[in-house]
Design a protein around this motif. Sequence first.
Motif, PDB file in Angstrom:
ATOM      1  N   MET A 102       0.822  -1.188   0.000  1.00  0.00           N
ATOM      2  CA  MET A 102       0.000   0.000   0.000  1.00  0.00           C
ATOM      3  C   MET A 102       0.872   1.260   0.000  1.00  0.00           C
ATOM      4  O   MET A 102       0.562   2.215  -0.692  1.00  0.00           O
ATOM      5  N   LEU A 103       1.938   1.218   0.787  1.00  0.00           N
ATOM      6  CA  LEU A 103       2.839   2.358   0.876  1.00  0.00           C
ATOM      7  C   LEU A 103       3.538   2.596  -0.460  1.00  0.00           C
ATOM      8  O   LEU A 103       3.746   3.745  -0.869  1.00  0.00           O
ATOM      9  N   LYS A 104       3.881   1.496  -1.161  1.00  0.00           N
ATOM     10  CA  LYS A 104       4.509   1.633  -2.477  1.00  0.00           C
ATOM     11  C   LYS A 104       3.586   2.380  -3.433  1.00  0.00           C
ATOM     12  O   LYS A 104       4.037   3.231  -4.203  1.00  0.00           O
ATOM     13  N   TRP A 105       2.312   2.040  -3.420  1.00  0.00           N
ATOM     14  CA  TRP A 105       1.358   2.702  -4.315  1.00  0.00           C
ATOM     15  C   TRP A 105       1.222   4.184  -3.989  1.00  0.00           C
ATOM     16  O   TRP A 105       1.147   5.029  -4.902  1.00  0.00           O
ATOM     17  N   LEU A 106       1.177   4.508  -2.721  1.00  0.00           N
ATOM     18  CA  LEU A 106       1.073   5.914  -2.331  1.00  0.00           C
ATOM     19  C   LEU A 106       2.307   6.698  -2.767  1.00  0.00           C
ATOM     20  O   LEU A 106       2.200   7.821  -3.271  1.00  0.00           O
ATOM     21  N   LEU A 107       3.495   6.104  -2.584  1.00  0.00           N
ATOM     22  CA  LEU A 107       4.719   6.761  -3.024  1.00  0.00           C
ATOM     23  C   LEU A 107       4.759   6.891  -4.553  1.00  0.00           C
ATOM     24  O   LEU A 107       5.186   7.922  -5.081  1.00  0.00           O
ATOM     25  N   LEU A 108       4.327   5.861  -5.258  1.00  0.00           N
ATOM     26  CA  LEU A 108       4.284   5.902  -6.717  1.00  0.00           C
ATOM     27  C   LEU A 108       3.311   6.976  -7.208  1.00  0.00           C
ATOM     28  O   LEU A 108       3.632   7.744  -8.127  1.00  0.00           O
ATOM     29  N   ILE A 109       2.159   7.067  -6.615  1.00  0.00           N
ATOM     30  CA  ILE A 109       1.173   8.091  -6.990  1.00  0.00           C
ATOM     31  C   ILE A 109       1.716   9.482  -6.676  1.00  0.00           C
ATOM     32  O   ILE A 109       1.590  10.411  -7.482  1.00  0.00           O
ATOM     33  N   ALA A 110       2.339   9.648  -5.516  1.00  0.00           N
ATOM     34  CA  ALA A 110       2.907  10.949  -5.138  1.00  0.00           C
ATOM     35  C   ALA A 110       4.022  11.342  -6.103  1.00  0.00           C
ATOM     36  O   ALA A 110       4.105  12.502  -6.531  1.00  0.00           O
ATOM     37  N   ALA A 111       4.873  10.417  -6.492  1.00  0.00           N
ATOM     38  CA  ALA A 111       5.953  10.712  -7.439  1.00  0.00           C
ATOM     39  C   ALA A 111       5.383  11.066  -8.811  1.00  0.00           C
ATOM     40  O   ALA A 111       5.856  11.998  -9.471  1.00  0.00           O
ATOM     41  N   GLY A 112       4.361  10.340  -9.243  1.00  0.00           N
ATOM     42  CA  GLY A 112       3.717  10.645 -10.522  1.00  0.00           C
ATOM     43  C   GLY A 112       3.086  12.025 -10.516  1.00  0.00           C
ATOM     44  O   GLY A 112       3.211  12.783 -11.485  1.00  0.00           O
ATOM     45  N   TYR A 113       2.409  12.368  -9.433  1.00  0.00           N
ATOM     46  CA  TYR A 113       1.796  13.686  -9.316  1.00  0.00           C
ATOM     47  C   TYR A 113       2.864  14.780  -9.314  1.00  0.00           C
ATOM     48  O   TYR A 113       2.706  15.812  -9.969  1.00  0.00           O
TER      49      TYR A 113
END
Length: 98
Positions: free
Chosen positions: A1-12
């Motif tokens: 879950m944390l990986k997805w949040l970091l990936l979304i934050a980096a994409g944004y």
Amino acid sequence: MLKWLLLIAAGYFLYRLVTNEARKKSKDDKKQKEEMVATGEMVRDPICGAYIDANAGVTVRDGDKTYRFCSYECRDNFLKQLESGGREIPAREEKDAE
């Protein structure tokens, strides 16, 4: 879950970085164009209103005045307007090479 949040934050973050650069470039281009118009480096096409380089483009001379156009189509429309108004641009005399 944390990986997805970091990936979304980096994409944004990357998205915002790219869009800010594009927006900044657009503002800089507009400012540079306004400066060129103000300094007389660009002139306005009398038919379509496009701004073009003062030293380039298609030109027509009417007495002492020189009109500049963005295309041959605008130039032809301008000449048609002059002719329909009862005025004609005198043809340029070609000198024979000796």
